[in-house]
Design an enzyme around this catalytic site. Sequence first.
Site, short mmCIF file in Angstrom:
data_model
loop_
_atom_site.label_atom_id
_atom_site.label_comp_id
_atom_site.label_asym_id
_atom_site.label_seq_id
_atom_site.Cartn_x
_atom_site.Cartn_y
_atom_site.Cartn_z
N ASP A 93 1.51 8.23 4.24
CA ASP A 93 1.88 6.85 4.56
C ASP A 93 2.22 6.02 3.33
OD1 ASP A 93 -0.65 6.55 3.41
OD2 ASP A 93 -1.64 6.43 5.34
N GLU A 115 0.47 15.08 8.24
CA GLU A 115 -0.59 14.09 8.44
C GLU A 115 -0.08 12.93 9.29
OE1 GLU A 115 -4.33 12.74 5.76
OE2 GLU A 115 -2.44 11.73 5.25
N GLU A 129 -0.05 0.73 4.30
CA GLU A 129 -0.02 2.09 4.83
C GLU A 129 0.05 2.17 6.35
OE1 GLU A 129 -1.82 2.31 0.72
OE2 GLU A 129 -2.05 1.00 2.48
N HIS A 206 -10.16 1.53 -4.92
CA HIS A 206 -8.81 1.24 -5.39
C HIS A 206 -7.94 0.51 -4.37
CE1 HIS A 206 -7.78 4.70 -2.88
NE2 HIS A 206 -6.54 4.28 -2.94
N ARG A 208 -5.71 -1.76 -2.10
CA ARG A 208 -5.12 -3.07 -2.39
C ARG A 208 -5.88 -4.20 -1.71
NH1 ARG A 208 0.02 -4.79 -4.31
NH2 ARG A 208 0.57 -2.60 -4.62
N HIS A 239 -9.49 4.20 -10.79
CA HIS A 239 -8.08 4.38 -10.46
C HIS A 239 -7.23 4.19 -11.71
CE1 HIS A 239 -4.25 3.45 -8.27
NE2 HIS A 239 -4.75 4.34 -7.44
#
Length: 389
Positions: A93, A115, A129, A206, A208, A239
């Site tokens: 994604d 996936e 995503e 990590h 957003r 990250h």
Amino acid sequence: MVCIVGTRAEAVKMAPVVLELRKQPWADPVLVATGQHGPVVDEVLACFGLRADIPLAPPRRDDSLTTLTAQLLRQVDGCLRGARWRAVVVQGDTTSALAGSMAGFLSSLPVVHVEAGLRSGDLGNPFPEEAHRRMIAQVSALHLAPTPVAESNLRRDGLSGEATVVTGNTVIDAVVLAGRSPAAARDPLVRRVEAIGAPVVVVTAHRRENWGEPIARISRAVAELSLRHRELTFLVAAHMNPVVRSAIEAELRGLPNVLLPGPVAYAPFSRLLSRARLVITDSGGIQEEAAAFGLPVLVTRENTERVEGLEQRVARLVGTKEADIVAAAEEELALGYGEFAHSGPPSARPNPYGDGRAGERSAAACGWLLGHRDRPAEWRPEPVSGRSR
């Protein structure tokens, strides 16, 4: 066939598919790297003996997702032109996956989505995503769903039927292969952790939507746990994004039983994960990878599309409040290793995400799409029975 990757996670999860496609006389897979995550993708591919056949120029770095999407779409479109490709394979994604699927669809090529079918039900979380995966589904000719839950999501969206094959998740194939590699055993960080000999708690953050105060709260919770449990080693794999990394390290620097190695290469990370006692993460992929080793996972998010782990009680959704994270971690540490959700050793627990043969099934499904073989048998998870909390 064109297999497109741009991020670390995509490289991990696409590698088993490419390895299996290379065994097929009809496939001739070409691996394209978009440059979205830069050299870290090359490092991950190398863990599996792979390298990009076509490395694209890295996109310009700025904070605009619109600009990134436009750049990657233009790059991938240029790659697809002028060659007689038979299909485009994308994973997950990410922005690279979205660009690859759009470019493939607009080039009249069948799109294979590895996936497929993950859904949180909230377009804003995870962002972007959740929107990406829904858009990719609309243009895909073949949906490779990792689990029956993902298949049911596609069916609810009107996208299931013959065009969907349940394969298991390729990350299970990948994490076991990488953790067993000689490179992982030789890694200096692995040697240091194994020399310490203490039980390990693996921490990552990590996403957003967690940037800013949520990541600071997660980090403060880890700091509190490290002070309470000096017998444990807390491995915080930061990250690559410097904004994220600096926010984490500001709260954790100087604590004696907290290791801050920065980004950790995939092979050593897989080996360290295999010997951990607890995982605290907002990563989707690590929720799945931990299940390969029977590990308890505290998910520092408000929701997750990996609902299988929640349903089978191998993961807990704890959010980002310090007190909630600390309380949940204390509960799991008190249960003891091997007693998170089911009795018996971790290896005896059914894995809700796969059996290590997802790459094989994915390649076979591609062959079926292109008319080279029969439709493959699908993966179904073992039923789980175990004590409740």
